[in-house]
Design a protein around this motif. Structure first.
Motif, PDB file in Angstrom:
ATOM      1  N   ILE A   1       0.830  -1.214   0.000  1.00 47.95           N
ATOM      2  CA  ILE A   1       0.000   0.000   0.000  1.00 47.95           C
ATOM      3  C   ILE A   1       0.864   1.265   0.000  1.00 47.95           C
ATOM      4  O   ILE A   1       2.083   1.202   0.193  1.00 47.95           O
ATOM      5  CB  ILE A   1      -0.961   0.029   1.214  1.00 47.95           C
ATOM      6  N   GLU A   2       0.219   2.400  -0.146  1.00 47.27           N
ATOM      7  CA  GLU A   2       0.896   3.704  -0.109  1.00 47.27           C
ATOM      8  C   GLU A   2       1.735   3.838   1.166  1.00 47.27           C
ATOM      9  O   GLU A   2       1.246   3.539   2.261  1.00 47.27           O
ATOM     10  CB  GLU A   2      -0.156   4.824  -0.071  1.00 47.27           C
ATOM     11  N   GLY A   3       2.963   4.280   1.002  1.00 50.09           N
ATOM     12  CA  GLY A   3       3.797   4.590   2.166  1.00 50.09           C
ATOM     13  C   GLY A   3       4.399   3.396   2.881  1.00 50.09           C
ATOM     14  O   GLY A   3       5.005   3.546   3.941  1.00 50.09           O
ATOM     15  N   CYS A   4       4.292   2.193   2.314  1.00 52.10           N
ATOM     16  CA  CYS A   4       4.807   1.003   3.016  1.00 52.10           C
ATOM     17  C   CYS A   4       6.334   0.917   2.945  1.00 52.10           C
ATOM     18  O   CYS A   4       6.945   0.163   3.698  1.00 52.10           O
ATOM     19  CB  CYS A   4       4.171  -0.270   2.466  1.00 52.10           C
TER      20      CYS A   4
ATOM     21  N   THR B   1       9.613   2.360  -2.447  1.00 52.06           N
ATOM     22  CA  THR B   1      10.629   3.156  -3.145  1.00 52.06           C
ATOM     23  C   THR B   1      11.925   3.206  -2.342  1.00 52.06           C
ATOM     24  O   THR B   1      13.021   3.114  -2.907  1.00 52.06           O
ATOM     25  CB  THR B   1      10.077   4.568  -3.441  1.00 52.06           C
ATOM     26  N   THR B   2      11.793   3.302  -1.013  1.00 52.59           N
ATOM     27  CA  THR B   2      12.975   3.290  -0.134  1.00 52.59           C
ATOM     28  C   THR B   2      13.751   1.991  -0.328  1.00 52.59           C
ATOM     29  O   THR B   2      14.967   1.989  -0.523  1.00 52.59           O
ATOM     30  CB  THR B   2      12.526   3.390   1.348  1.00 52.59           C
TER      31      THR B   2
ATOM     32  N   ARG C   1       6.016  -1.670  -8.138  1.00 55.31           N
ATOM     33  CA  ARG C   1       4.659  -2.046  -8.555  1.00 55.31           C
ATOM     34  C   ARG C   1       4.657  -2.707  -9.931  1.00 55.31           C
ATOM     35  O   ARG C   1       5.401  -2.332 -10.822  1.00 55.31           O
ATOM     36  CB  ARG C   1       3.691  -0.857  -8.622  1.00 55.31           C
TER      37      ARG C   1
ATOM     38  N   ARG D   1       2.866   8.006   6.751  1.00 53.53           N
ATOM     39  CA  ARG D   1       4.190   8.193   6.142  1.00 53.53           C
ATOM     40  C   ARG D   1       4.067   8.877   4.783  1.00 53.53           C
ATOM     41  O   ARG D   1       4.841   9.771   4.460  1.00 53.53           O
ATOM     42  CB  ARG D   1       4.860   6.838   5.917  1.00 53.53           C
ATOM     43  N   ALA D   2       3.113   8.409   3.983  1.00 53.17           N
ATOM     44  CA  ALA D   2       2.983   8.946   2.620  1.00 53.17           C
ATOM     45  C   ALA D   2       2.643  10.430   2.655  1.00 53.17           C
ATOM     46  O   ALA D   2       3.102  11.203   1.823  1.00 53.17           O
ATOM     47  CB  ALA D   2       1.931   8.163   1.840  1.00 53.17           C
TER      48      ALA D   2
ATOM     49  N   ARG E   1       5.072  13.426   2.549  1.00 55.11           N
ATOM     50  CA  ARG E   1       5.599  13.863   1.251  1.00 55.11           C
ATOM     51  C   ARG E   1       4.911  15.108   0.679  1.00 55.11           C
ATOM     52  O   ARG E   1       5.420  15.735  -0.228  1.00 55.11           O
ATOM     53  CB  ARG E   1       5.440  12.736   0.239  1.00 55.11           C
TER      54      ARG E   1
ATOM     55  N   GLY F   1       6.400  -4.306   7.228  1.00 49.01           N
ATOM     56  CA  GLY F   1       6.875  -2.977   6.851  1.00 49.01           C
ATOM     57  C   GLY F   1       7.108  -2.040   8.026  1.00 49.01           C
ATOM     58  O   GLY F   1       7.565  -0.914   7.839  1.00 49.01           O
TER      59      GLY F   1
ATOM     60  N   LYS G   1       9.124  -2.760  10.474  1.00 45.48           N
ATOM     61  CA  LYS G   1      10.513  -2.871  10.945  1.00 45.48           C
ATOM     62  C   LYS G   1      11.319  -1.684  10.433  1.00 45.48           C
ATOM     63  O   LYS G   1      10.834  -0.920   9.604  1.00 45.48           O
ATOM     64  CB  LYS G   1      11.114  -4.181  10.421  1.00 45.48           C
TER      65      LYS G   1
ATOM     66  N   VAL H   1      14.165   0.486   8.338  1.00 43.73           N
ATOM     67  CA  VAL H   1      14.611   0.436   6.945  1.00 43.73           C
ATOM     68  C   VAL H   1      15.737  -0.593   6.792  1.00 43.73           C
ATOM     69  O   VAL H   1      15.745  -1.404   5.863  1.00 43.73           O
ATOM     70  CB  VAL H   1      15.075   1.840   6.487  1.00 43.73           C
TER      71      VAL H   1
ATOM     72  N   ILE I   1      14.576  -4.309   7.213  1.00 39.97           N
ATOM     73  CA  ILE I   1      13.847  -4.766   6.030  1.00 39.97           C
ATOM     74  C   ILE I   1      14.811  -5.029   4.878  1.00 39.97           C
ATOM     75  O   ILE I   1      14.724  -6.055   4.191  1.00 39.97           O
ATOM     76  CB  ILE I   1      12.761  -3.734   5.616  1.00 39.97           C
TER      77      ILE I   1
HETATM   78  N1  LIG Z   1      10.813   1.036   7.550  1.00 42.09           N
HETATM   79  C1  LIG Z   1      10.501   2.316   7.649  1.00 42.09           C
HETATM   80  N2  LIG Z   1      10.295   2.891   8.843  1.00 42.09           N
HETATM   81  C2  LIG Z   1       9.954   4.205   8.952  1.00 42.09           C
HETATM   82  N3  LIG Z   1       9.785   5.039   7.896  1.00 42.09           N
HETATM   83  C3  LIG Z   1       9.983   4.523   6.670  1.00 42.09           C
HETATM   84  C4  LIG Z   1      10.340   3.163   6.476  1.00 42.09           C
HETATM   85  N4  LIG Z   1      10.465   2.925   5.138  1.00 42.09           N
HETATM   86  C5  LIG Z   1      10.184   4.099   4.548  1.00 42.09           C
HETATM   87  N5  LIG Z   1       9.904   5.072   5.439  1.00 42.09           N
HETATM   88  C6  LIG Z   1       9.536   6.476   5.155  1.00 42.09           C
HETATM   89  O1  LIG Z   1       8.143   6.464   4.831  1.00 42.09           O
HETATM   90  C7  LIG Z   1       7.880   7.332   3.731  1.00 42.09           C
HETATM   91  C8  LIG Z   1       7.268   6.518   2.583  1.00 42.09           C
HETATM   92  O2  LIG Z   1       8.228   5.589   2.100  1.00 42.09           O
HETATM   93  P1  LIG Z   1       8.304   5.213   0.540  1.00 42.09           P
HETATM   94  O3  LIG Z   1       8.215   6.446  -0.286  1.00 42.09           O
HETATM   95  O4  LIG Z   1       9.498   4.336   0.358  1.00 42.09           O
HETATM   96  O5  LIG Z   1       6.958   4.358   0.396  1.00 42.09           O
HETATM   97  P2  LIG Z   1       6.253   3.834  -0.924  1.00 42.09           P
HETATM   98  O6  LIG Z   1       5.781   2.468  -0.607  1.00 42.09           O
HETATM   99  O7  LIG Z   1       7.168   3.991  -2.084  1.00 42.09           O
HETATM  100  O8  LIG Z   1       5.006   4.813  -1.056  1.00 42.09           O
HETATM  101  P3  LIG Z   1       4.107   5.114  -2.377  1.00 42.09           P
HETATM  102  O9  LIG Z   1       3.296   3.904  -2.651  1.00 42.09           O
HETATM  103  O10 LIG Z   1       3.229   6.242  -1.945  1.00 42.09           O
HETATM  104  O11 LIG Z   1       5.065   5.468  -3.477  1.00 42.09           O
HETATM  105  C9  LIG Z   1       9.211   7.980   3.373  1.00 42.09           C
HETATM  106  O12 LIG Z   1       9.266   9.229   3.992  1.00 42.09           O
HETATM  107  C10 LIG Z   1      10.244   7.032   3.942  1.00 42.09           C
HETATM  108  O13 LIG Z   1      11.430   7.689   4.291  1.00 42.09           O
END
Ligand SMILES: Nc1ncnc2c1ncn2[C@@H]1O[C@H](COP(=O)(O)OP(=O)(O)OP(=O)(O)O)[C@@H](O)[C@H]1O
Ligand SMILES: [Mg+2]
Length: 208
Positions: free
Chosen positions: A11-14, A17-18, A96, A145-146, A149, A186, A188, A190, A193
């Motif tokens: 899902i969004e923000g999981c 991309t990180t 994705r 988290r999302a 941004r 998700g 845990k 960064v 993971i």
């Molecule tokens: N394991 C984590 N713990 C805490 N914060 C995290 C973790 N992984 C990523 N983040 C933070 O959460 C935010 C969202 O992460 P990221 O952009 O990687 O998610 P995403 O799955 O790509 O979201 P989207 O689907 O919206 O593109 C970022 O600010 C990132 O730094």
């Protein structure tokens, strides 16, 4: 030699991309030739489709129009980027892919599963990810988290139960194909993971 195709879902923000960026850096250091891509997008045409799909002003978009746009982006992506990369022995990492349509357009938007599966099959033309990483997180945390941004896109504006259906859709896919999917918590850190992903990927794609 055929390359590998690895996709990231959730899902969004999981954290997709990180984590995909960290894995890309790791694999490059190990000497692999990688291609980092995303859906919707990955091509010039796909990026234009992405802008249409994510635009929060497109509130009138029907679920079917949404599905066709995703599949159009995907068909172009498979043909123009993914197939050539895999055929030339590269590791392609994609943020994705077709499972997103199963989770979003079918499980969450409630379009018939058979329809989504059929269009996915036509668009992917036989290519399947060798491995799919699902970063599983509750929607409250992911959306929180999302939102850091900035301006939420069309999907981030959906209600919590929509994101709950997406999450459950992913978990159901993983249950059906346990060999292809890795489900990682998700919440845990960064780094934790990243390590888990490397360990799963090492066994799946025989990294040295
Ligand atoms: N394991 C984590 N713990 C805490 N914060 C995290 C973790 N992984 C990523 N983040 C933070 O959460 C935010 C969202 O992460 P990221 O952009 O990687 O998610 P995403 O799955 O790509 O979201 P989207 O689907 O919206 O593109 C970022 O600010 C990132 O730094
Ligand atoms: Mg992302």
């Amino acid at each position: 030699m055929r390359g590998k195709f690895i996709t990231f879902e959730g899902i969004e923000g999981c954290g997709k991309t990180t984590q995909i960026k960290l894995l890309d850096e790791y694999l490059r250091k190990k000497g692999f030739e990688t291609v980092l891509s995303r859906e919707p997008g990955g091509t010039k045409i796909g990026d234009k489709i992405r802008a249409i799909l994510l635009d929060p002003e497109h509130k009138e978009m029907t679920p079917l129009a949404e599905l066709f746009l995703y599949e159009a982006s995907r068909a172009q992506h498979v043909n123009e980027l993914i197939n050539p990369a895999v055929e030339s022995g590269k590791v392609i990492l994609c943020d994705r892919f077709a499972d997103s349509s199963a989770a979003y357009q079918s499980a969450a938007r409630l379009l018939p599963k058979d329809l989504v599966d059929e269009l996915n099959n036509i668009a992917i033309a036989g290519i399947k990810p060798d491995l799919t990483v699902i970063l599983d997180i509750n929607p409250e945390e992911g959306l929180k988290r999302a939102h850091v941004r900035g301006k939420p896109d069309r999907f981030e504006q959906e209600k919590m139960d929509f994101h709950e259906r997406v999450r459950n859709g992913y978990l159901a896919l993983a249950k059906k194909e346990p060999k292809r999917f890795i489900v990682i918590n998700g919440r845990k850190t960064v780094e934790e993971i990243h390590k888990e992903i490397i360990s799963c990927i090492s066994s799946a794609i025989s990294l040295k």
